[in-house]
Motif scaffolding. Structure first.
Motif, PDB file in Angstrom:
ATOM      1  N   VAL A 109     -17.041   9.219   1.568  1.00  0.00           N
ATOM      2  CA  VAL A 109     -16.939  10.188   0.476  1.00  0.00           C
ATOM      3  C   VAL A 109     -18.343  10.538   0.013  1.00  0.00           C
ATOM      4  CG1 VAL A 109     -15.950  10.716  -1.785  1.00  0.00           C
ATOM      5  CG2 VAL A 109     -14.716   9.198  -0.212  1.00  0.00           C
ATOM      6  N   ILE A 110     -18.629  11.849   0.001  1.00  0.00           N
ATOM      7  CA  ILE A 110     -19.971  12.328  -0.334  1.00  0.00           C
ATOM      8  C   ILE A 110     -19.884  13.313  -1.496  1.00  0.00           C
ATOM      9  CG2 ILE A 110     -22.020  13.509   0.555  1.00  0.00           C
ATOM     10  CD1 ILE A 110     -20.994  12.795   3.403  1.00  0.00           C
ATOM     11  N   PRO A 111     -20.642  13.080  -2.574  1.00  0.00           N
ATOM     12  CA  PRO A 111     -20.670  14.037  -3.688  1.00  0.00           C
ATOM     13  C   PRO A 111     -21.233  15.384  -3.216  1.00  0.00           C
ATOM     14  CG  PRO A 111     -21.773  11.993  -4.294  1.00  0.00           C
ATOM     15  CD  PRO A 111     -21.521  11.931  -2.830  1.00  0.00           C
ATOM     16  N   VAL A 112     -20.705  16.457  -3.795  1.00  0.00           N
ATOM     17  CA  VAL A 112     -21.133  17.812  -3.450  1.00  0.00           C
ATOM     18  C   VAL A 112     -21.603  18.497  -4.726  1.00  0.00           C
ATOM     19  CG1 VAL A 112     -20.433  20.017  -2.448  1.00  0.00           C
ATOM     20  CG2 VAL A 112     -19.329  17.895  -1.684  1.00  0.00           C
ATOM     21  N   SER A 113     -22.858  18.979  -4.706  1.00  0.00           N
ATOM     22  CA  SER A 113     -23.430  19.664  -5.863  1.00  0.00           C
ATOM     23  C   SER A 113     -23.991  21.014  -5.443  1.00  0.00           C
ATOM     24  CB  SER A 113     -24.558  18.833  -6.469  1.00  0.00           C
ATOM     25  OG  SER A 113     -24.075  17.585  -6.918  1.00  0.00           O
ATOM     26  N   ASN A 114     -24.150  21.892  -6.426  1.00  0.00           N
ATOM     27  CA  ASN A 114     -24.841  23.148  -6.152  1.00  0.00           C
ATOM     28  C   ASN A 114     -26.344  22.907  -6.262  1.00  0.00           C
ATOM     29  OD1 ASN A 114     -25.403  23.156  -8.910  1.00  0.00           O
ATOM     30  ND2 ASN A 114     -24.180  24.964  -9.353  1.00  0.00           N
ATOM     31  N   ALA A 115     -27.137  23.943  -6.036  1.00  0.00           N
ATOM     32  CA  ALA A 115     -28.600  23.789  -6.045  1.00  0.00           C
ATOM     33  C   ALA A 115     -29.137  23.356  -7.408  1.00  0.00           C
ATOM     34  CB  ALA A 115     -29.260  25.089  -5.600  1.00  0.00           C
ATOM     35  N   LYS A 116     -28.392  23.647  -8.476  1.00  0.00           N
ATOM     36  CA  LYS A 116     -28.825  23.262  -9.821  1.00  0.00           C
ATOM     37  C   LYS A 116     -28.432  21.828 -10.172  1.00  0.00           C
ATOM     38  CE  LYS A 116     -28.580  27.993 -11.475  1.00  0.00           C
ATOM     39  NZ  LYS A 116     -27.825  28.975 -12.227  1.00  0.00           N
ATOM     40  N   GLY A 117     -27.728  21.156  -9.248  1.00  0.00           N
ATOM     41  CA  GLY A 117     -27.340  19.775  -9.476  1.00  0.00           C
ATOM     42  C   GLY A 117     -25.995  19.584 -10.142  1.00  0.00           C
ATOM     43  N   ARG A 118     -25.246  20.677 -10.364  1.00  0.00           N
ATOM     44  CA  ARG A 118     -23.912  20.544 -10.964  1.00  0.00           C
ATOM     45  C   ARG A 118     -22.949  19.988  -9.922  1.00  0.00           C
ATOM     46  NH1 ARG A 118     -19.268  23.895 -11.214  1.00  0.00           N
ATOM     47  NH2 ARG A 118     -20.404  25.608 -10.233  1.00  0.00           N
ATOM     48  N   LEU A 119     -22.269  18.898 -10.261  1.00  0.00           N
ATOM     49  CA  LEU A 119     -21.301  18.280  -9.358  1.00  0.00           C
ATOM     50  C   LEU A 119     -20.092  19.198  -9.196  1.00  0.00           C
ATOM     51  CD1 LEU A 119     -20.567  15.704  -7.699  1.00  0.00           C
ATOM     52  CD2 LEU A 119     -19.374  14.904  -9.759  1.00  0.00           C
ATOM     53  N   LEU A 120     -19.839  19.644  -7.977  1.00  0.00           N
ATOM     54  CA  LEU A 120     -18.693  20.508  -7.680  1.00  0.00           C
ATOM     55  C   LEU A 120     -17.465  19.691  -7.304  1.00  0.00           C
ATOM     56  CD1 LEU A 120     -20.568  23.094  -5.396  1.00  0.00           C
ATOM     57  CD2 LEU A 120     -20.057  23.318  -7.841  1.00  0.00           C
ATOM     58  N   GLY A 121     -17.700  18.538  -6.703  1.00  0.00           N
ATOM     59  CA  GLY A 121     -16.606  17.697  -6.242  1.00  0.00           C
ATOM     60  C   GLY A 121     -17.121  16.694  -5.236  1.00  0.00           C
ATOM     61  N   VAL A 122     -16.211  16.227  -4.373  1.00  0.00           N
ATOM     62  CA  VAL A 122     -16.579  15.282  -3.319  1.00  0.00           C
ATOM     63  C   VAL A 122     -15.910  15.704  -2.017  1.00  0.00           C
ATOM     64  CG1 VAL A 122     -16.885  13.349  -4.925  1.00  0.00           C
ATOM     65  CG2 VAL A 122     -14.671  13.656  -3.789  1.00  0.00           C
ATOM     66  N   LEU A 123     -16.614  15.444  -0.919  1.00  0.00           N
ATOM     67  CA  LEU A 123     -16.035  15.575   0.408  1.00  0.00           C
ATOM     68  C   LEU A 123     -15.480  14.204   0.762  1.00  0.00           C
ATOM     69  CD1 LEU A 123     -15.572  17.015   3.170  1.00  0.00           C
ATOM     70  CD2 LEU A 123     -17.835  16.133   3.835  1.00  0.00           C
ATOM     71  N   ASP A 124     -14.213  14.158   1.131  1.00  0.00           N
ATOM     72  CA  ASP A 124     -13.529  12.909   1.470  1.00  0.00           C
ATOM     73  C   ASP A 124     -13.099  12.993   2.930  1.00  0.00           C
ATOM     74  OD1 ASP A 124     -12.041  10.546   1.482  1.00  0.00           O
ATOM     75  OD2 ASP A 124     -10.357  11.417   0.389  1.00  0.00           O
ATOM     76  N   ILE A 125     -13.568  12.045   3.730  1.00  0.00           N
ATOM     77  CA  ILE A 125     -13.140  11.972   5.126  1.00  0.00           C
ATOM     78  C   ILE A 125     -12.520  10.605   5.348  1.00  0.00           C
ATOM     79  CG2 ILE A 125     -13.805  12.174   7.541  1.00  0.00           C
ATOM     80  CD1 ILE A 125     -16.253  13.760   6.640  1.00  0.00           C
ATOM     81  N   ASP A 126     -11.278  10.603   5.808  1.00  0.00           N
ATOM     82  CA  ASP A 126     -10.545   9.369   6.079  1.00  0.00           C
ATOM     83  C   ASP A 126     -10.362   9.214   7.583  1.00  0.00           C
ATOM     84  OD1 ASP A 126     -10.246   9.328   3.333  1.00  0.00           O
ATOM     85  OD2 ASP A 126      -8.104   9.758   3.358  1.00  0.00           O
ATOM     86  N   SER A 127     -10.334   7.962   8.019  1.00  0.00           N
ATOM     87  CA  SER A 127     -10.065   7.667   9.416  1.00  0.00           C
ATOM     88  C   SER A 127      -8.981   6.601   9.510  1.00  0.00           C
ATOM     89  CB  SER A 127     -11.331   7.163  10.118  1.00  0.00           C
ATOM     90  OG  SER A 127     -11.048   6.883  11.485  1.00  0.00           O
ATOM     91  N   ASP A 128      -8.206   6.674  10.584  1.00  0.00           N
ATOM     92  CA  ASP A 128      -7.202   5.640  10.831  1.00  0.00           C
ATOM     93  C   ASP A 128      -7.807   4.476  11.634  1.00  0.00           C
ATOM     94  OD1 ASP A 128      -7.460   6.912  13.273  1.00  0.00           O
ATOM     95  OD2 ASP A 128      -5.375   7.569  13.386  1.00  0.00           O
ATOM     96  N   GLN A 129      -9.142   4.487  11.774  1.00  0.00           N
ATOM     97  CA  GLN A 129      -9.873   3.425  12.468  1.00  0.00           C
ATOM     98  C   GLN A 129     -10.744   2.660  11.472  1.00  0.00           C
ATOM     99  OE1 GLN A 129     -12.259   5.244  15.583  1.00  0.00           O
ATOM    100  NE2 GLN A 129     -10.768   6.898  15.754  1.00  0.00           N
ATOM    101  N   LEU A 130     -10.831   1.360  11.638  1.00  0.00           N
ATOM    102  CA  LEU A 130     -11.744   0.552  10.826  1.00  0.00           C
ATOM    103  C   LEU A 130     -13.186   0.883  11.204  1.00  0.00           C
ATOM    104  CD1 LEU A 130     -10.092  -2.982  10.874  1.00  0.00           C
ATOM    105  CD2 LEU A 130     -10.502  -1.556   8.864  1.00  0.00           C
ATOM    106  N   GLY A 131     -14.072   0.908  10.224  1.00  0.00           N
ATOM    107  CA  GLY A 131     -15.492   1.103  10.476  1.00  0.00           C
ATOM    108  C   GLY A 131     -15.832   2.368  11.235  1.00  0.00           C
TER     109      GLY A 131
END
Length: 153
Positions: A109-131
């Motif tokens: 999960v990676i925070p996503v901000s605009n160029a001014k630093g305002r938090l827009l949300g998060v990118l969430d990537i899930d896997s069915d594999q460990l590690g």
């Protein structure tokens, strides 16, 4: 097995998103390209900041996700609350993990901000594999997010 080629992905995303400033359009395009670039990715999506300390599901690829995630809960909430990437090799070991899908074994999960630093949300990537994810994945995807969302007001 298809694995991420970050150079090709950067070129594709740059071409597709050039001049676009609408965050929903950018999220939808980003998530589609990323999700279909790597077989490790079981669910790929954005959770958007819609209210103080609240994330709501945004554009995604894969099965259903949680609709609302407070900043106080789960991996996505931690990423938003701390404004820090969360790389979780085993979600069972993450205290307070929210099981939106029972198949999820690891998460990035990676925070996503605009160029001014305002938090827009998060990118969430899930896997069915460990590690499934590495620091290299986190670094490359973070740089792509910075590139794509830099023009969002």
């Amino acid at each position: 097995m298809k694995q991420m080629n970050y150079i090709d992905l950067r070129n594709t995303l740059s071409s597709l998103t050039e001049g676009e400033t609408n965050e929903i359009a950018l999220m939808a395009t980003f998530v589609c390209e990323v999700h279909h670039s790597d077989d490790r990715f079981d669910w790929t999506g954005f959770y958007r900041v819609t209210d103080p300390n609240i994330l709501k599901i945004g554009p995604y690829q894969g099965g259903h996700g949680c609709l609302i995630i407070p900043f106080s809960r789960g991996v996505c909430g931690a990423a938003a609350r701390e404004n820090k990437t969360q790389l979780v090799a085993d979600v069972e070991a993450f205290e307070g993990h929210i099981a939106c899908a029972s198949s999820t074994r690891s998460e990035l999960v990676i925070p996503v901000s605009n160029a001014k630093g305002r938090l827009l949300g998060v990118l969430d990537i899930d896997s069915d594999q460990l590690g499934a994810f590495s620091h290299d994945d986190a670094d490359h995807l973070g740089a792509l997010l910075d590139l794509v969302f830099a023009a969002v007001p």
